[in-house]
Design a protein around this motif. Sequence first.
Motif, PDB file in Angstrom:
ATOM      1  N   LYS A  52       0.855  -1.181   0.000  1.00 16.97           N
ATOM      2  CA  LYS A  52       0.000   0.000   0.000  1.00 16.97           C
ATOM      3  C   LYS A  52       0.894   1.236   0.000  1.00 16.97           C
ATOM      4  N   ALA A  53       0.455   2.278  -0.723  1.00 16.24           N
ATOM      5  CA  ALA A  53       1.294   3.480  -0.846  1.00 16.24           C
ATOM      6  C   ALA A  53       1.799   3.973   0.507  1.00 16.24           C
ATOM      7  N   ASP A  54       0.895   4.054   1.493  1.00 17.22           N
ATOM      8  CA  ASP A  54       1.289   4.595   2.800  1.00 17.22           C
ATOM      9  C   ASP A  54       2.378   3.757   3.468  1.00 17.22           C
ATOM     10  N   ASP A  55       2.483   2.500   3.082  1.00 15.98           N
ATOM     11  CA  ASP A  55       3.457   1.612   3.735  1.00 15.98           C
ATOM     12  C   ASP A  55       4.830   1.610   3.050  1.00 15.98           C
ATOM     13  N   VAL A  56       4.913   2.160   1.839  1.00 13.30           N
ATOM     14  CA  VAL A  56       6.200   2.128   1.123  1.00 13.30           C
ATOM     15  C   VAL A  56       7.329   2.749   1.966  1.00 13.30           C
ATOM     16  N   PRO A  57       7.136   3.959   2.536  1.00 16.46           N
ATOM     17  CA  PRO A  57       8.241   4.546   3.320  1.00 16.46           C
ATOM     18  C   PRO A  57       8.641   3.688   4.518  1.00 16.46           C
ATOM     19  N   ILE A  58       7.690   2.963   5.104  1.00 20.82           N
ATOM     20  CA  ILE A  58       8.008   2.129   6.271  1.00 20.82           C
ATOM     21  C   ILE A  58       8.899   0.952   5.850  1.00 20.82           C
ATOM     22  N   TYR A  59       8.511   0.281   4.749  1.00 20.09           N
ATOM     23  CA  TYR A  59       9.328  -0.845   4.266  1.00 20.09           C
ATOM     24  C   TYR A  59      10.746  -0.380   3.947  1.00 20.09           C
ATOM     25  N   VAL A  60      10.857   0.832   3.408  1.00 21.32           N
ATOM     26  CA  VAL A  60      12.179   1.340   3.022  1.00 21.32           C
ATOM     27  C   VAL A  60      12.959   1.787   4.259  1.00 21.32           C
ATOM     28  N   GLU A  61      12.327   2.546   5.122  1.00 23.16           N
ATOM     29  CA  GLU A  61      13.037   3.037   6.320  1.00 23.16           C
ATOM     30  C   GLU A  61      13.579   1.870   7.158  1.00 23.16           C
ATOM     31  N   TYR A  62      12.784   0.800   7.280  1.00 21.69           N
ATOM     32  CA  TYR A  62      13.196  -0.322   8.139  1.00 21.69           C
ATOM     33  C   TYR A  62      13.999  -1.393   7.399  1.00 21.69           C
ATOM     34  N   GLY A  63      14.332  -1.130   6.133  1.00 27.07           N
ATOM     35  CA  GLY A  63      15.268  -1.996   5.422  1.00 27.07           C
ATOM     36  C   GLY A  63      14.673  -3.247   4.810  1.00 27.07           C
ATOM     37  N   ALA A  64      13.333  -3.386   4.804  1.00 26.51           N
ATOM     38  CA  ALA A  64      12.730  -4.537   4.120  1.00 26.51           C
ATOM     39  C   ALA A  64      12.856  -4.338   2.612  1.00 26.51           C
ATOM     40  N   ALA A  65      13.025  -3.098   2.201  1.00 26.56           N
ATOM     41  CA  ALA A  65      13.290  -2.790   0.791  1.00 26.56           C
ATOM     42  C   ALA A  65      14.460  -1.811   0.756  1.00 26.56           C
ATOM     43  N   ASP A  66      15.311  -1.947  -0.285  1.00 29.34           N
ATOM     44  CA  ASP A  66      16.432  -1.006  -0.412  1.00 29.34           C
ATOM     45  C   ASP A  66      15.938   0.349  -0.902  1.00 29.34           C
ATOM     46  N   ILE A  67      15.023   0.283  -1.863  1.00 29.98           N
ATOM     47  CA  ILE A  67      14.467   1.522  -2.396  1.00 29.98           C
ATOM     48  C   ILE A  67      12.950   1.382  -2.518  1.00 29.98           C
ATOM     49  N   GLY A  68      12.285   2.511  -2.755  1.00 29.99           N
ATOM     50  CA  GLY A  68      10.823   2.480  -2.875  1.00 29.99           C
ATOM     51  C   GLY A  68      10.369   3.454  -3.937  1.00 29.99           C
ATOM     52  N   ILE A  69       9.182   3.192  -4.472  1.00 28.03           N
ATOM     53  CA  ILE A  69       8.595   4.101  -5.454  1.00 28.03           C
ATOM     54  C   ILE A  69       7.184   4.434  -4.987  1.00 28.03           C
ATOM     55  N   VAL A  70       6.958   5.737  -4.755  1.00 28.38           N
ATOM     56  CA  VAL A  70       5.700   6.164  -4.145  1.00 28.38           C
ATOM     57  C   VAL A  70       5.457   7.625  -4.513  1.00 28.38           C
ATOM     58  N   GLY A  71       4.189   8.047  -4.435  1.00 30.60           N
ATOM     59  CA  GLY A  71       3.858   9.434  -4.776  1.00 30.60           C
ATOM     60  C   GLY A  71       4.379  10.426  -3.741  1.00 30.60           C
ATOM     61  N   LYS A  72       4.676  11.625  -4.232  1.00 26.38           N
ATOM     62  CA  LYS A  72       5.128  12.694  -3.330  1.00 26.38           C
ATOM     63  C   LYS A  72       4.036  13.030  -2.310  1.00 26.38           C
ATOM     64  N   ASP A  73       2.761  12.797  -2.670  1.00 25.26           N
ATOM     65  CA  ASP A  73       1.670  13.060  -1.724  1.00 25.26           C
ATOM     66  C   ASP A  73       1.861  12.244  -0.448  1.00 25.26           C
ATOM     67  N   THR A  74       2.223  10.962  -0.619  1.00 19.24           N
ATOM     68  CA  THR A  74       2.448  10.094   0.542  1.00 19.24           C
ATOM     69  C   THR A  74       3.655  10.568   1.347  1.00 19.24           C
ATOM     70  N   LEU A  75       4.713  10.993   0.648  1.00 20.45           N
ATOM     71  CA  LEU A  75       5.923  11.426   1.358  1.00 20.45           C
ATOM     72  C   LEU A  75       5.673  12.707   2.142  1.00 20.45           C
ATOM     73  N   LEU A  76       4.844  13.599   1.587  1.00 23.37           N
ATOM     74  CA  LEU A  76       4.551  14.848   2.295  1.00 23.37           C
ATOM     75  C   LEU A  76       3.726  14.577   3.552  1.00 23.37           C
ATOM     76  N   GLU A  77       2.917  13.520   3.489  1.00 20.72           N
ATOM     77  CA  GLU A  77       2.016  13.220   4.598  1.00 20.72           C
ATOM     78  C   GLU A  77       2.697  12.410   5.705  1.00 20.72           C
ATOM     79  N   THR A  78       3.721  11.619   5.289  1.00 22.90           N
ATOM     80  CA  THR A  78       4.332  10.672   6.230  1.00 22.90           C
ATOM     81  C   THR A  78       5.665  11.199   6.729  1.00 22.90           C
ATOM     82  N   ASP A  79       5.905  11.009   8.012  1.00 29.35           N
ATOM     83  CA  ASP A  79       7.188  11.408   8.565  1.00 29.35           C
ATOM     84  C   ASP A  79       8.109  10.200   8.473  1.00 29.35           C
ATOM     85  N   CYS A  80       9.071  10.201   7.543  1.00 32.29           N
ATOM     86  CA  CYS A  80       9.903   9.003   7.420  1.00 32.29           C
ATOM     87  C   CYS A  80      11.359   9.388   7.205  1.00 32.29           C
TER      88      CYS A  80
END
Length: 212
Positions: A52-80
């Motif tokens: 799910k878009a909202d979860d992309v930064p979490i998977y990336v921050e915690y190292g389950a993924a090396d990189i992520g692809i997600v909308g800037k809308d999600t990044l502006l909303e999420t503190d990551c």
Amino acid sequence: MDYITIAVAKGRIANITIKKLEENGLIFSDFKNSRKLIFEDDNSKIKIILVKADDVPIYVEYGAADIGIVGKDTLLETDCDVYEIFDLGYGKCRFAIASLKDFEYKKGKKLRVATKYPNVAKDYFNKKKEPVEILKLNGSVELAPIVGISDVIVDIVETGTTLKENGLVILEEICPVSARLISNKASYKSKSDRIYEIVDCFRRHMNENDIC
Ligand code: PRP
């Protein structure tokens, strides 16, 4: 060579991302018509996980993924705590404030704002020093002014069809949005060559429309 894992926001962003990678010769054969969430291209050693878009930064921050692809809308909303390294240019839309056509703003009255993006909305109205009450909804935000629970909405607008078909108009545009490539901080150091190979893959297949 180790696999590099990319967490990709399910839906439209995932469809475009896979298409662009396939244009570079990668193969994710069972992507279409499948409910699978993990896809691998053995040659390039790239693994895609769909989240799910909202979860992309979490998977990336915690190292389950090396990189992520997600909308800037999600990044502006999420503190990551990740690096945002490339504007992919696709998935373009914009944040806007909208209301019913006949809405009249009464000076001094606190606006009630319905949105899926409370942080973006709060930040925008704080900067304007406009006191607002934020109503967090999880979707179909256009309904809120129609049924009378909000004065305006803050939402992303792509084609404008949803606003139009529900009798809403844009009052103000906040900022443009597009898909971004983000990186886990440790992976950025340890796998930078491979990450930039992937960035180049996308850069090679940017359409004119993708250039920001
Ligand atoms: C998004 C957004 C708008 C719509 C905008 O909703 O929240 O409702 O798309 O697109 P348009 O300008 O092309 O009409 P989404 O489809 O994600 O559904 P949701 O409202 O249930 O979250």
